[in-house]
Write a protein that holds these residues in place. Structure first.
Motif, mmCIF file in Angstrom:
data_model
loop_
_atom_site.group_PDB
_atom_site.id
_atom_site.type_symbol
_atom_site.label_atom_id
_atom_site.label_comp_id
_atom_site.label_asym_id
_atom_site.label_seq_id
_atom_site.Cartn_x
_atom_site.Cartn_y
_atom_site.Cartn_z
ATOM 1 N N GLN A 12 17.276 64.610 -3.921
ATOM 2 C CA GLN A 12 15.972 64.320 -3.325
ATOM 3 C C GLN A 12 16.087 63.403 -2.114
ATOM 4 O O GLN A 12 15.384 63.583 -1.120
ATOM 5 N N ARG A 13 16.984 62.439 -2.188
ATOM 6 C CA ARG A 13 17.057 61.447 -1.108
ATOM 7 C C ARG A 13 17.550 62.042 0.207
ATOM 8 O O ARG A 13 17.402 61.436 1.261
ATOM 9 N N GLU A 14 18.108 63.242 0.153
ATOM 10 C CA GLU A 14 18.580 63.872 1.383
ATOM 11 C C GLU A 14 17.444 64.500 2.183
ATOM 12 O O GLU A 14 17.630 64.859 3.340
ATOM 13 N N TYR A 15 16.312 64.661 1.563
ATOM 14 C CA TYR A 15 15.170 65.286 2.219
ATOM 15 C C TYR A 15 14.156 64.208 2.590
ATOM 16 O O TYR A 15 13.651 63.504 1.726
ATOM 17 N N GLY A 16 13.847 64.102 3.845
ATOM 18 C CA GLY A 16 12.979 63.022 4.293
ATOM 19 C C GLY A 16 11.506 63.358 4.332
ATOM 20 O O GLY A 16 10.667 62.467 4.474
ATOM 21 N N TYR A 17 11.187 64.641 4.183
ATOM 22 C CA TYR A 17 9.794 65.073 4.292
ATOM 23 C C TYR A 17 9.434 65.951 3.106
ATOM 24 O O TYR A 17 10.218 66.823 2.714
#
Length: 124
Positions: free
Chosen positions: A108-113
């Motif tokens: 999840q933390r790899e996706y900023g939006y």
């Protein structure tokens, strides 16, 4: 800044199909890796599928492999999740996510939006 809006969720029976759509804002949609996650009641959000910015590379969770297909249309700023042979355990809120950087681990933390999610309910 990327804004995402999911649509296409609903109530279906086991074995049915459903297609989720995600519309991204902005003119640089084609520069983002895109993914789908889901969160069932009482469970953590989990990775479902990912597609590279060109659409050439796709990745899936083992639980949906062979049943779900992710695709994208950069001209329309859209990413899709075709879900076939749905099961009650697929019931969840489905979220669209975008990353300006290349995603490697589908965490999840790899996706900023993130979008706000769309509910999918599969009855047995």
């Amino acid at each position: 800044q990327m804004q995402l809006a999911e649509s296409g969720g609903g109530l279906v029976q086991a074995g049915d199909s459903l297609r989720l759509s995600c519309l991204g804002s902005g003119r640089s949609f084609g520069l983002y890796d895109m993914g789908w996650f889901r969160q069932a009641p009482g469970k953590e959000r989990e990775f479902v599928a990912h597609i590279s910015l060109t659409g050439v590379n796709t990745y899936y969770a083992d639980s949906v492999k062979g049943r779900f297909t992710i695709s994208r249309d950069n001209a329309k700023n859209m990413v899709y999740l075709q879900m076939n042979s749905l099961r009650p355990e697929d019931t969840a809120v489905y979220y669209c996510a975008a990353s300006r950087n290349q995603v490697s681990s589908f965490t999840q933390r790899e996706y900023g939006y993130w979008g706000e999610g769309t509910q999918v309910t599969v009855s047995s």
